[in-house]
Scaffold this motif. Structure first.
Motif, PDB file in Angstrom:
ATOM      1  N   PRO A  97       0.865  -1.276  -0.002  1.00 57.88           N
ATOM      2  CA  PRO A  97      -0.088  -0.071  -0.087  1.00 57.88           C
ATOM      3  C   PRO A  97       0.869   1.267  -0.044  1.00 57.88           C
ATOM      4  CG  PRO A  97      -0.973  -1.634   1.692  1.00 57.88           C
ATOM      5  CD  PRO A  97       0.364  -2.218   1.191  1.00 57.88           C
ATOM      6  N   GLN A  98       2.082   1.406   0.703  1.00 56.71           N
ATOM      7  CA  GLN A  98       2.788   2.375   0.706  1.00 56.71           C
ATOM      8  C   GLN A  98       3.310   2.659  -0.540  1.00 56.71           C
ATOM      9  OE1 GLN A  98       5.944   2.116   3.447  1.00 56.71           O
ATOM     10  NE2 GLN A  98       6.888   4.362   3.020  1.00 56.71           N
ATOM     11  N   GLN A  99       3.951   1.637  -1.111  1.00 55.54           N
ATOM     12  CA  GLN A  99       4.390   1.755  -2.547  1.00 55.54           C
ATOM     13  C   GLN A  99       3.239   2.327  -3.650  1.00 55.54           C
ATOM     14  OE1 GLN A  99       6.248  -1.759  -3.470  1.00 55.54           O
ATOM     15  NE2 GLN A  99       8.214  -1.021  -3.468  1.00 55.54           N
ATOM     16  N   LEU A 100       1.916   1.867  -3.316  1.00 53.94           N
ATOM     17  CA  LEU A 100       1.066   2.139  -4.236  1.00 53.94           C
ATOM     18  C   LEU A 100       0.668   3.754  -4.071  1.00 53.94           C
ATOM     19  CD1 LEU A 100      -0.950   0.993  -6.435  1.00 53.94           C
ATOM     20  CD2 LEU A 100      -2.655   0.205  -4.628  1.00 53.94           C
ATOM     21  N   ARG A 101       0.636   4.119  -2.730  1.00 52.92           N
ATOM     22  CA  ARG A 101       0.343   5.600  -2.574  1.00 52.92           C
ATOM     23  C   ARG A 101       1.339   6.433  -3.195  1.00 52.92           C
ATOM     24  NH1 ARG A 101      -1.079   3.549   2.716  1.00 52.92           N
ATOM     25  NH2 ARG A 101       0.903   3.766   3.363  1.00 52.92           N
ATOM     26  N   GLY A 102       2.619   5.946  -3.395  1.00 51.70           N
ATOM     27  CA  GLY A 102       3.726   6.789  -3.840  1.00 51.70           C
ATOM     28  C   GLY A 102       3.856   6.511  -5.484  1.00 51.70           C
ATOM     29  N   ALA A 103       2.940   5.750  -6.176  1.00 51.79           N
ATOM     30  CA  ALA A 103       3.076   5.594  -7.346  1.00 51.79           C
ATOM     31  C   ALA A 103       3.043   6.885  -8.313  1.00 51.79           C
ATOM     32  CB  ALA A 103       2.025   4.617  -7.931  1.00 51.79           C
ATOM     33  N   VAL A 104       3.764   6.977  -9.447  1.00 52.38           N
ATOM     34  CA  VAL A 104       3.785   8.173 -10.079  1.00 52.38           C
ATOM     35  C   VAL A 104       3.029   8.254 -11.185  1.00 52.38           C
ATOM     36  CG1 VAL A 104       5.343   9.587 -11.712  1.00 52.38           C
ATOM     37  CG2 VAL A 104       6.309   8.464  -9.504  1.00 52.38           C
ATOM     38  N   ASP A 105       1.981   8.666 -11.355  1.00 51.17           N
ATOM     39  CA  ASP A 105       1.346   8.862 -12.445  1.00 51.17           C
ATOM     40  C   ASP A 105       1.636   9.811 -13.695  1.00 51.17           C
ATOM     41  OD1 ASP A 105      -1.069   7.426 -11.565  1.00 51.17           O
ATOM     42  OD2 ASP A 105      -1.340   8.920 -10.063  1.00 51.17           O
ATOM     43  N   VAL A 106       2.016   9.461 -14.673  1.00 51.85           N
ATOM     44  CA  VAL A 106       2.843  10.105 -15.820  1.00 51.85           C
ATOM     45  C   VAL A 106       1.860  10.643 -16.756  1.00 51.85           C
ATOM     46  CG1 VAL A 106       4.610   8.503 -15.865  1.00 51.85           C
ATOM     47  CG2 VAL A 106       2.804   8.434 -17.424  1.00 51.85           C
ATOM     48  N   GLN A 107       2.357  11.999 -17.068  1.00 54.90           N
ATOM     49  CA  GLN A 107       1.283  12.615 -18.025  1.00 54.90           C
ATOM     50  C   GLN A 107       1.052  11.882 -19.155  1.00 54.90           C
ATOM     51  OE1 GLN A 107       3.082  16.542 -18.767  1.00 54.90           O
ATOM     52  NE2 GLN A 107       3.464  16.662 -16.508  1.00 54.90           N
ATOM     53  N   ARG A 108      -0.135  12.330 -19.705  1.00 57.38           N
ATOM     54  CA  ARG A 108      -0.682  11.494 -20.888  1.00 57.38           C
ATOM     55  C   ARG A 108       0.207  11.701 -22.041  1.00 57.38           C
ATOM     56  NH1 ARG A 108      -7.222  12.483 -20.095  1.00 57.38           N
ATOM     57  NH2 ARG A 108      -7.219  11.657 -18.119  1.00 57.38           N
ATOM     58  N   GLY A 109       0.730  12.675 -22.248  1.00 60.16           N
ATOM     59  CA  GLY A 109       1.445  12.943 -23.675  1.00 60.16           C
ATOM     60  C   GLY A 109       3.065  12.700 -23.269  1.00 60.16           C
ATOM     61  N   LEU A 110       3.307  12.084 -22.239  1.00 60.14           N
ATOM     62  CA  LEU A 110       4.694  12.098 -21.946  1.00 60.14           C
ATOM     63  C   LEU A 110       5.436  10.891 -22.764  1.00 60.14           C
ATOM     64  CD1 LEU A 110       6.631  13.695 -20.210  1.00 60.14           C
ATOM     65  CD2 LEU A 110       6.448  11.894 -18.398  1.00 60.14           C
ATOM     66  N   LYS A 111       6.389  11.019 -23.324  1.00 57.08           N
ATOM     67  CA  LYS A 111       6.991   9.959 -24.138  1.00 57.08           C
ATOM     68  C   LYS A 111       7.884   9.198 -23.321  1.00 57.08           C
ATOM     69  CE  LYS A 111       7.065  12.525 -28.623  1.00 57.08           C
ATOM     70  NZ  LYS A 111       7.763  12.831 -29.853  1.00 57.08           N
ATOM     71  N   SER A 112       8.045   7.807 -23.935  1.00 56.63           N
ATOM     72  CA  SER A 112       8.884   6.736 -22.987  1.00 56.63           C
ATOM     73  C   SER A 112      10.127   7.296 -22.604  1.00 56.63           C
ATOM     74  CB  SER A 112       8.949   5.371 -23.982  1.00 56.63           C
ATOM     75  OG  SER A 112       7.780   5.027 -24.170  1.00 56.63           O
ATOM     76  N   ALA A 113      10.744   8.212 -23.680  1.00 57.73           N
ATOM     77  CA  ALA A 113      12.286   8.442 -23.162  1.00 57.73           C
ATOM     78  C   ALA A 113      12.104   9.550 -22.031  1.00 57.73           C
ATOM     79  CB  ALA A 113      12.878   9.145 -24.427  1.00 57.73           C
ATOM     80  N   GLU A 114      11.289  10.260 -22.039  1.00 58.70           N
ATOM     81  CA  GLU A 114      10.965  11.271 -21.091  1.00 58.70           C
ATOM     82  C   GLU A 114      10.670  10.556 -19.722  1.00 58.70           C
ATOM     83  OE1 GLU A 114       9.507  15.001 -23.517  1.00 58.70           O
ATOM     84  OE2 GLU A 114       8.085  13.459 -23.230  1.00 58.70           O
ATOM     85  N   VAL A 115       9.839   9.509 -19.575  1.00 58.81           N
ATOM     86  CA  VAL A 115       9.404   8.756 -18.525  1.00 58.81           C
ATOM     87  C   VAL A 115      10.448   8.285 -17.988  1.00 58.81           C
ATOM     88  CG1 VAL A 115       8.013   6.720 -17.573  1.00 58.81           C
ATOM     89  CG2 VAL A 115       7.105   8.509 -19.295  1.00 58.81           C
TER      90      VAL A 115
END
Length: 505
Positions: A97-115
């Motif tokens: 649960p702690q890792q899930l709360r700290g999950a990063v939601d990437v922006q929809r248009g963010l490309k793989s290299a930027e992620v």
């Protein structure tokens, strides 16, 4: 190798979840491609559900839309994880649960290299990408990277360096200066089609692959085995049958406005069925219907397949629909192989089996033009042989070789007719595909028909020339008779000629 504690989840899978199998395979392949680029473990949906129209043919399917297939039934997840590590969702079962709360939601248009640069695993163990549209569009729009996984696959398949994306300045350019010599252009880079990882069949479950081999043995009368010491062994297996995909049901109803509206009305989505406004669309349905009926199929297939060839037909239509074709070809259907397909429980598994049967055939024909390109893309494991054939670089005889199975791909046998990788045979249908490559001579019956047609045309041409000659002779004779008639009005006097006196009347 990806870290099992470094996760990537795409969500939600709601829009793709009940689409057709090819659609879902393309979407899942795109998510796998990004996971490979990021070096992360992908959290897969635990199952995929069947599209309503795709539950009607094969026994074992439940009510339309009510059948969901576990991912492990369709795919060899252990083998797939050697290329892209995967675990089955939901993600709540795979992380704290702690890792899930700290999950990063990437922006929809963010490309793989930027992620990859902004959210490395050390700082972001869990990355979640929200995709509200169909998942495969992320690769189509070049947001998710699919190039790296295709490069890895070509390397695992033993493709030459030309499979890599060409660097600037490496293209050979002919010179107009004789002293400068000429540079031979290198072979073109092999294709890297989008969203084909799962559609290639490399990672279908072993149960599906065993069923395919059993059907191939029954159709071709071959042992179903290949001998690495004999490079013609693939040819001996592949030449035994051809394949045809006849898609009628949904493609006929989808283009017929009246049928669409009638179905909408039956579901309570439309109160009044309006008459069709686009007559052209309805006419297109009639053409599709005629071309996919037995007589239309006979006319088309006789251009490519020899008389009495073994032909496997995959279709939503029942076998008795194709009964008129039995006088010209030896037909085979899934219903003929109940024992081999006893463990195939739904239409998606059946479609997977038939796709691999198409790949392994000597030639395959698709109903729709755009679908033919889909088959060619999915056949990318044979792309190297296809490129060598088209460039004239293909050896007359290629010795079998083996790969070490790196990246979850093992090449078991390869020759000039095709290859076997991960237990899947990619035959001439994936290399030259004679119907589209025009490499297959017409059948003997078709040759006789063409010869008779040419003879008739030659006879008609001879008759036309004779008629022209007769008309010319008749015109010449008429001119002579007219001249003789005019000459009778002249009087001859002493060897001379004198014009008669004009009439006094």
């Amino acid at each position: 190798m990806a870290d099992s504690s470094c996760l990537l989840e795409w969500h939600p899978y709601a829009k793709d979840r009940t689409m057709g199998l090819n659609h879902q395979l393309a979407s899942l392949s795109c998510a796998l491609a990004e996971a490979h680029h990021l070096g992360r473990t992908l959290v897969l949906p635990p199952s995929m559900c069947l599209f309503g129209l795709h539950t009607e043919r094969w026994s074992g399917s439940d009510a339309p839309g009510g059948r969901c297939v576990p991912m492990g039934d369709l795919f060899d997840l252990e083998l797939l994880s050697r290329l892209v590590p995967v675990v089955l969702g939901p993600i709540e079962n795979r992380t704290s649960p702690q890792q899930l709360r700290g999950a990063v939601d990437v922006q929809r248009g963010l490309k793989s290299a930027e992620v990859a640069s902004q959210h490395p695993c050390a700082r972001a163990p869990v990355v979640r990408r929200r995709v509200d549209n169909f998942w495969f569009t992320m690769c189509s729009k070049r947001i998710a990277d699919s190039d790296s996984i295709m490069g890895a696959l070509h390397a695992a398949l033993g493709s030459p360096p030309s499979a890599k994306r060409r660097e600037p300045g490496t293209v050979g350019v002919p010179s107009l200066d004789p002293s400068a010599g000429s540079r031979t252009p290198p072979p073109p880079p092999l294709p890297r089609p989008l969203n084909v990882l799962l559609r290639s069949g490399l990672f279908y479950s072993q149960r599906i692959k065993r069923a395919v081999r059993a059907v191939q043995r029954s159709i071709g009368g071959a042992s179903g085995r290949w001998d690495p010491a004999d490079s013609d062994s693939l040819r001996a297996l592949s030449r035994e049958y051809y394949s045809v995909h006849v898609r009628r049901s949904d493609k006929l109803t989808a283009c017929d406005v009246r049928q669409q509206q009638a179905e909408q009305r039956s579901r309570g989505q439309l109160d009044y069925v309006e008459p069709p406004k686009d007559v052209k669309v309805v006419g297109e349905c009639k053409v599709r219907d005629q071309l996919t009926r037995p007589e239309g199929l006979r006319h088309a297939l006789s251009l490519w397949f020899p008389e009495q060839s073994r032909v496997y037909i995959g279709s939503t239509e029942r076998p008795d629909f194709f009964a008129p074709l039995r006088s010209s070809f030896r037909l085979y259907f899934a219903e003929d192989f109940g024992r081999a397909l006893a463990n195939v429980s739904n239409n998606y598994e059946l479609y997977a089996v038939e796709t691999l049967l198409f790949f392994g055939s000597s030639g395959t024909v698709e109903t729709l033009g755009y679908a033919a390109s889909w088959v060619q893309d999915a056949c990318f494991p044979a792309a190297r042989l296809r490129a060598e054939s088209r460039s004239g670089r293909r050896a007359a005889r290629m010795l079998p070789r083996h790969a070490n199975g790196s990246g979850g791909v093992r090449v078991e046998c390869v020759d000039r007719f095709g290859l076997v990788a991960n237990g899947v045979r990619y035959g001439p249908a994936c290399v030259d595909n004679p119907p589209c490559g025009k490499a297959m001579p017409p059948s003997p019956l078709r040759v006789l028909e063409l010869e008779a047609l040419l003879a008739r045309r030659e006879l008609d041409l001879t008759r036309y020339k004779n008629r022209l000659r007769e008309q010319e002779m008749a015109a010449t004779l008429a001119q002579r008779e007219a001249a003789a008639s005019e000459g009778s009005r002249w009087r001859r006097i002493g060897g001379g000629e004198e014009q008669p006196a004009p009439s006094t009347r």
